[in-house]
Design an enzyme around this catalytic site. Structure first.
Site, PDB file in Angstrom:
ATOM      1  N   ASN A 157      82.447  27.457 -11.556  1.00 39.02           N
ATOM      2  CA  ASN A 157      82.827  28.090 -12.824  1.00 39.02           C
ATOM      3  C   ASN A 157      81.535  28.554 -13.496  1.00 39.02           C
ATOM      4  O   ASN A 157      80.431  28.306 -13.003  1.00 39.02           O
ATOM      5  CB  ASN A 157      83.621  27.106 -13.710  1.00 39.02           C
ATOM      6  CG  ASN A 157      84.275  27.805 -14.897  1.00 39.02           C
ATOM      7  OD1 ASN A 157      84.856  28.874 -14.747  1.00 39.02           O
ATOM      8  ND2 ASN A 157      84.171  27.214 -16.080  1.00 39.02           N
ATOM      9  N   LYS A 158      81.666  29.209 -14.608  1.00 36.36           N
ATOM     10  CA  LYS A 158      80.520  29.750 -15.354  1.00 36.36           C
ATOM     11  C   LYS A 158      79.372  28.742 -15.433  1.00 36.36           C
ATOM     12  O   LYS A 158      79.587  27.558 -15.665  1.00 36.36           O
ATOM     13  CB  LYS A 158      81.000  30.114 -16.764  1.00 36.36           C
ATOM     14  CG  LYS A 158      79.966  30.728 -17.680  1.00 36.36           C
ATOM     15  CD  LYS A 158      79.384  32.010 -17.146  1.00 36.36           C
ATOM     16  CE  LYS A 158      80.468  32.985 -16.762  1.00 36.36           C
ATOM     17  NZ  LYS A 158      80.065  33.999 -15.811  1.00 36.36           N
TER      18      LYS A 158
ATOM     19  N   ASP B 105      86.338  29.901 -11.126  1.00 36.11           N
ATOM     20  CA  ASP B 105      86.251  31.107 -10.314  1.00 36.11           C
ATOM     21  C   ASP B 105      86.568  30.828  -8.852  1.00 36.11           C
ATOM     22  O   ASP B 105      86.961  31.723  -8.112  1.00 36.11           O
ATOM     23  CB  ASP B 105      84.863  31.737 -10.442  1.00 36.11           C
ATOM     24  CG  ASP B 105      84.672  32.262 -11.860  1.00 36.11           C
ATOM     25  OD1 ASP B 105      84.320  31.446 -12.745  1.00 36.11           O
ATOM     26  OD2 ASP B 105      84.927  33.446 -12.090  1.00 36.11           O
TER      27      ASP B 105
END
Lengths: 366, 366
Positions: free
Chosen positions: B258-259, B248
């Site tokens: 990121n996640k 992201d």
């Protein structure tokens, strides 16, 4: 532990001398509190297999209680001792990873198995089950006492609430009482040490968000449920002071089998210099072998989840319908990521020599 | 990607010149395939906020399409340019972590914002949105081409199926088409490289078990859903050849947002000497700042889960009712655990100099 003001253990006989024992159906918690009667050894096998009871120390105890039932059943068979052996095998095979199960069964057989007189065998089997449960509770209490200073030390340095992360449920419900990983937490709370517990939800069966959260709520200990993905981020950001987990089988080499995902939290703790403790009663230590059998459970436990909808407990599909899943229930954390084991005889490094210093009677050659 | 034989992108205009665009409602996938019309910029903001669309590249594109709507709306306001600025801010603030969102909005404003003529502005805004979507697709295709040799190399050494672990959804549904992390996988599959994908379910929103599994099913790529706790164990046991994830926001320092949970998988990959790749289109690279804002979402996403029960999609409680939860949506993986970034201009080490060699026009001072 107290539920609605009444003290419960997780497994008990009632006041009669009948061949029956009682457990709490953990598959329904925290949504329903149901007591289940177990009156045959096959029911005991099923209770372990279906995870009506779970947690290494508790399934060890359930096997012993189940063997007491098997003793009572055995005399309606031609070969009582053969029947007892068969039921013992079924119990051992009900779940493969926790060493407590096979150890408790073997202990029962070696202590009780040779008694020839029927009444004496029945009586001894019941006494042995009661004694095993008492010893298990005592072990947990001692783990609590031995883990307590680790929490207090952090509080004394920090002068603020101690943030402890735990994975799965290694509490009251995983044992006969008190718990392993949660025992030091309960004692610290009783002594007024301010605590906050990060509860890994622990997919796929959510023993964290269902069982650990239920226990901590009933004990009024501040806690927060997180997805299993979250612990690393919290550790990177100074939000975790220590990790305490349980174990299903710890080797003399210091390798720790515990609920799947434990290894990932140990890596993150190590990467962020956060102490990572494993609460290991000696019943969960495998003093004999170095191999592990990692249980593979139904893929449906991953593809679906049990939850409460209105007043019903139902299973919902949470995956793409046509996709397969794989479900290993445990993983193995290498000893290098474990700060210390907390046993009923004290804390030690996860190393053969250190473990055997606490349990010298287990040294081969002695 | 094809759904039931028809090719879809995740965002598109129809053949009319009307101020409306279309998206797939990803909150209903894979259980229902619903196309949603977006006809106001406020609806675009909501679609991003509610995660009707998600994935860094796709929310960047959705913001641009939303700004096109805002341009059309702006002339019913006294101060059209002020309105456009206000909607631009709303879009940027809809979700904080993905850099694509703020970058795409700023790019739109700098390229289009100064056009004074109303018709010309409307036309340019639509053209810009179309062009942005095309470029995004092209970036993903190139990431696929640049990542493909990494997979092929493993296959050539191993001569057996390549096992790739991915977290969350960085596929077609996270982008306009093809995906980032999944793009090399799709190309390798097209070239006949035998693959098997481990799909992290990715709690709390299960974008892995819902969206990635849906995509891979439709592309007939063998895959298996696992709980987020499982990847470490698979890596320890030689069952993972490589990890590819999306991002992201990746910094010039090589830090990767990121996640949530990505960091834990990166640690496990590092511990087991498994290459860990981050598919990062330049739109997801933050060339300017080194700070991150990690989105905190509703605790209810952890305490409850959406699933299919009969023919209904419902939310069920999967936690102890009285327990609170915390829900960070992303984490940050340090550069030292990232083997390489896969960008549209090639692969590089996650280091400032290496990234800027691929994107020299982003060097300050040039």
């Amino acid at each position: 532990m107290k539920i609605n003001g009444k003290h419960y253990r997780t497994i008990w006989f009632d006041d009669t001398e009948e061949a029956v024992f009682h457990i709490i159906d953990q598959t329904k918690l925290p949504f329903e509190f149901c007591i289940q009667d177990v009156s045959t050894s096959d029911e005991a096998v099923r209770a372990i297999k279906n995870m009506t009871v779970r947690g290494a120390p508790l399934i060890g105890a359930t096997a012993i209680f189940g063997l007491y039932l098997a003793v009572n059943e055995s005399y309606s068979f031609k070969n009582p001792s053969g029947y007892l052996q068969k039921q013992a095998q079924k119990l051992i095979q009900a779940r493969p990873t926790a060493v407590d199960l096979e150890k408790s069964v073997r202990l029962f057989l070696s202590r009780i198995g040779d008694i020839k007189n029927q009444d004496s065998l029945k009586h001894s089997a019941r006494q042995f089950a009661l004694q095993y449960a008492e010893q298990s509770v005592e072990q947990c209490l001692k783990i609590g006492q031995n883990g307590l200073p680790l929490i207090k030390n952090i509080f004394e340095k920090k002068k603020k609430e101690v943030n402890i992360l735990t994975h799965c449920n290694a509490g009251w419900l995983a044992t006969v009482d008190y718990g392993t990983a949660l025992a030091p937490i309960y004692l610290a709370h009783q002594e007024g040490v301010p605590l906050h517990i990060w509860v890994d939800e622990t997919r796929p069966r959510n023993q964290g968000s269902l069982l650990t959260a239920f226990e901590l709520s009933h004990e009024n200990i501040p806690h927060t449920i997180i997805s299993d993905n979250t612990g690393g981020y919290l550790m990177q950001n100074g939000m975790v002071d220590m990790v305490i987990v349980g174990t299903d089988r710890t080797k003399l080499s210091g390798k720790v089998a515990n609920k799947i995902g434990t290894y990932l939290k140990a890596l993150a703790a190590y990467d962020n210099q956060i102490p990572f403790y494993v609460a290991a009663p000696s019943t969960s230590i495998d003093f004999e072998n170095e191999d592990f059998i990692i249980e593979k459970r139904s893929a449906e436990e991953v593809r679906k989840i049990k939850g409460k909808y209105g007043n019903k407990i139902i299973n919902v599909l949470i995956s793409n319908e046509s996709s397969p899943a794989l479900n290993y229930a445990f993983d193995i954390t290498p000893a290098r990521y474990v700060t210390q084991l907390i046993t009923e005889r004290g804390c030690c490094l996860p190393e053969r020599e250190e473990i055997l210093k606490l349990f010298p009677e287990k040294s081969h050659g002695f």
